[in-house]
Design a protein around this motif. Structure first.
Motif, mmCIF file in Angstrom:
data_model
loop_
_atom_site.group_PDB
_atom_site.id
_atom_site.type_symbol
_atom_site.label_atom_id
_atom_site.label_comp_id
_atom_site.label_asym_id
_atom_site.label_seq_id
_atom_site.Cartn_x
_atom_site.Cartn_y
_atom_site.Cartn_z
ATOM 1 N N ASP A 229 0.858 -1.185 0.000
ATOM 2 C CA ASP A 229 0.000 0.000 0.000
ATOM 3 C C ASP A 229 0.895 1.236 0.000
ATOM 4 N N PHE A 230 0.362 2.344 -0.455
ATOM 5 C CA PHE A 230 1.135 3.585 -0.419
ATOM 6 C C PHE A 230 1.544 3.936 1.006
ATOM 7 N N LYS A 231 0.699 3.634 1.967
ATOM 8 C CA LYS A 231 0.995 3.981 3.358
ATOM 9 C C LYS A 231 2.118 3.134 3.953
ATOM 10 N N GLN A 232 2.530 2.071 3.268
ATOM 11 C CA GLN A 232 3.610 1.224 3.777
ATOM 12 C C GLN A 232 4.990 1.722 3.371
ATOM 13 N N ILE A 233 5.046 2.780 2.548
ATOM 14 C CA ILE A 233 6.338 3.318 2.151
ATOM 15 C C ILE A 233 6.513 4.721 2.732
ATOM 16 N N ASP A 234 7.758 5.140 2.840
ATOM 17 C CA ASP A 234 8.084 6.463 3.366
ATOM 18 C C ASP A 234 8.515 7.425 2.267
ATOM 19 N N ILE A 235 9.189 6.898 1.249
ATOM 20 C CA ILE A 235 9.734 7.730 0.181
ATOM 21 C C ILE A 235 9.475 7.049 -1.162
ATOM 22 N N PHE A 236 9.060 7.834 -2.125
ATOM 23 C CA PHE A 236 8.826 7.341 -3.486
ATOM 24 C C PHE A 236 9.777 8.087 -4.410
ATOM 25 N N VAL A 237 10.670 7.357 -5.061
ATOM 26 C CA VAL A 237 11.664 7.973 -5.950
ATOM 27 C C VAL A 237 11.338 7.593 -7.384
ATOM 28 N N THR A 238 11.234 8.599 -8.245
ATOM 29 C CA THR A 238 10.912 8.367 -9.648
ATOM 30 C C THR A 238 11.680 9.367 -10.503
ATOM 31 N N ASP A 239 11.450 9.339 -11.816
ATOM 32 C CA ASP A 239 12.205 10.206 -12.714
ATOM 33 C C ASP A 239 11.395 11.381 -13.232
ATOM 34 N N ALA A 240 10.102 11.400 -12.960
ATOM 35 C CA ALA A 240 9.245 12.472 -13.466
ATOM 36 C C ALA A 240 8.083 12.664 -12.509
ATOM 37 N N LEU A 241 7.499 13.835 -12.542
ATOM 38 C CA LEU A 241 6.370 14.119 -11.668
ATOM 39 C C LEU A 241 5.209 13.188 -12.012
ATOM 40 N N PRO A 242 4.719 12.425 -11.048
ATOM 41 C CA PRO A 242 3.594 11.524 -11.327
ATOM 42 C C PRO A 242 2.332 12.299 -11.658
ATOM 43 N N PRO A 243 1.389 11.670 -12.352
ATOM 44 C CA PRO A 243 0.106 12.328 -12.621
ATOM 45 C C PRO A 243 -0.648 12.621 -11.322
ATOM 46 N N ARG A 244 -1.583 13.536 -11.407
ATOM 47 C CA ARG A 244 -2.269 14.034 -10.223
ATOM 48 C C ARG A 244 -2.874 12.926 -9.367
ATOM 49 N N GLN A 245 -3.506 11.948 -9.992
ATOM 50 C CA GLN A 245 -4.186 10.922 -9.212
ATOM 51 C C GLN A 245 -3.190 10.090 -8.393
ATOM 52 N N ILE A 246 -1.993 9.889 -8.925
ATOM 53 C CA ILE A 246 -0.978 9.162 -8.151
ATOM 54 C C ILE A 246 -0.415 10.052 -7.053
ATOM 55 N N LEU A 247 -0.198 11.321 -7.352
ATOM 56 C CA LEU A 247 0.273 12.247 -6.319
ATOM 57 C C LEU A 247 -0.719 12.314 -5.155
ATOM 58 N N ASP A 248 -2.008 12.316 -5.472
ATOM 59 C CA ASP A 248 -3.015 12.328 -4.420
ATOM 60 C C ASP A 248 -2.921 11.071 -3.558
ATOM 61 N N ALA A 249 -2.686 9.932 -4.214
ATOM 62 C CA ALA A 249 -2.560 8.669 -3.475
ATOM 63 C C ALA A 249 -1.301 8.649 -2.609
ATOM 64 N N LEU A 250 -0.285 9.388 -3.044
ATOM 65 C CA LEU A 250 0.988 9.460 -2.321
ATOM 66 C C LEU A 250 1.023 10.637 -1.347
ATOM 67 N N ASP A 251 -0.134 11.111 -0.970
ATOM 68 C CA ASP A 251 -0.254 12.356 -0.213
ATOM 69 C C ASP A 251 0.634 12.402 1.026
ATOM 70 N N GLU A 252 0.773 11.293 1.752
ATOM 71 C CA GLU A 252 1.535 11.284 2.999
ATOM 72 C C GLU A 252 2.964 10.761 2.804
ATOM 73 N N VAL A 253 3.369 10.589 1.574
ATOM 74 C CA VAL A 253 4.683 10.026 1.255
ATOM 75 C C VAL A 253 5.565 11.100 0.640
ATOM 76 N N GLU A 254 6.833 11.089 0.997
ATOM 77 C CA GLU A 254 7.788 12.031 0.403
ATOM 78 C C GLU A 254 8.114 11.563 -1.012
ATOM 79 N N VAL A 255 7.876 12.400 -1.990
ATOM 80 C CA VAL A 255 8.159 12.072 -3.384
ATOM 81 C C VAL A 255 9.434 12.797 -3.810
ATOM 82 N N GLN A 256 10.403 12.040 -4.308
ATOM 83 C CA GLN A 256 11.646 12.617 -4.785
ATOM 84 C C GLN A 256 11.810 12.310 -6.260
ATOM 85 N N ILE A 257 12.218 13.320 -7.028
ATOM 86 C CA ILE A 257 12.377 13.178 -8.473
ATOM 87 C C ILE A 257 13.855 13.144 -8.809
ATOM 88 N N GLY A 258 14.279 12.095 -9.523
ATOM 89 C CA GLY A 258 15.673 11.968 -9.908
ATOM 90 C C GLY A 258 15.962 12.687 -11.204
#
Length: 258
Positions: A229-258
């Motif tokens: 589940d999204f709530k089971q992770i602390d940090i999400f690392v990707t290469d591009a800004l995720p679409p809005r619906q994924i960002l909303d799902a990752l609301d409590e997770v730190e998103v880092q863009i490489g």
């Protein structure tokens, strides 16, 4: 496409090679495949019909396209897909690792690039079930590697199962890195291989911090089994800004863009 030697390939071998090419390029022209394998267009069409019957591809005018289903390419092919994106993610993720840390790294294709990026960190303790990770990290800058043994899956170049999970669960890593096969805004972080997803689910709770690694091709992709589940992770690392619906799902997770 480079031309392979003129020896005729057995049909099943040729079909396997065509499927690998589709995993890399998503689509191929019949004329290019015929030239590559030194066979007639009609022979390639027969191969395509067989791949279509197996649910791996479908015919289009003048060519063939990979069917978007829940089948992953063998590990060595996956590892080089979207390599630049994975390298960017790996470099960003490596910034989270400090000297002397105990680090769990799983068997996904991005894990290989993460190990390549861990070039400065010293005296790490690495727990893994992936052969590539173990080979890359063993002795690197004083690293100690603990490999979760058991039966090795040749397609994934990794071990899975009860013995592997039992061994790896005896550690308490400060940080765990999990490569993710698909990111679904409604269902969470998904995978294509039940043993791999099961291992992620079982080991995530042991780490002080859980980091998910996924390149942008995985956004809203269809997987077949839930890993986290999204709530089971602390940090999400990707290469591009995720679409809005994924960002909303990752609301409590730190998103880092490489």
């Amino acid at each position: 496409m480079a031309i392979i030697p003129r020896e005729r390939m057995l049909q099943d071998t040729r079909q396997s090679e065509i499927y690998n090419l589709l995993q890399l390029h998503r689509s191929c022209a019949i004329s290019d495949l015929a030239q590559r394998f030194d066979v007639s267009d009609e022979t390639i069409r027969r191969d395509i019909r067989q791949l279509e019957a197996e649910g791996q591809a479908y015919r289009v005018r003048g060519g063939v396209t990979l069917k978007e289903n829940a089948v992953e390419a063998p590990y060595l092919v996956r590892r080089n897909q979207n390599a630049e994106k994975k390298q960017a993610i790996a470099l960003k993720a490596s910034e989270l690792v400090e000297d002397g840390m105990t680090v769990l790294i799983d068997s996904g294709s991005t894990a290989y690039w993460l190990c390549k990026a861990l070039s400065k960190q010293r005296n790490l303790t690495v727990i893994t079930n992936a052969l590539d990770v173990a080979r890359e990290m063993a002795g690197k800058n004083g690293a100690k590697v603990f490999f979760g043994g058991g039966a090795i899956d040749s397609d994934y170049q990794s071990s899975f199962g009860r013995e592997t999970e039992a061994f790896m669960s005896s550690f308490t890593p400060e940080i765990a890195f999990f490569s993710i096969g698909a990111v679904d805004s409604r269902r969470g972080l998904l995978d294509f291989h039940y043993p791999e997803a099961s291992m992620k689910a079982g080991l995530a709770a042991l780490a002080s911090r859980v980091v998910a690694l996924a390149d942008s091709s995985k956004f809203e992709r269809q997987g077949i089994v839930k890993a986290l589940d999204f709530k089971q992770i602390d940090i999400f690392v990707t290469d591009a800004l995720p679409p809005r619906q994924i960002l909303d799902a990752l609301d409590e997770v730190e998103v880092q863009i490489g």
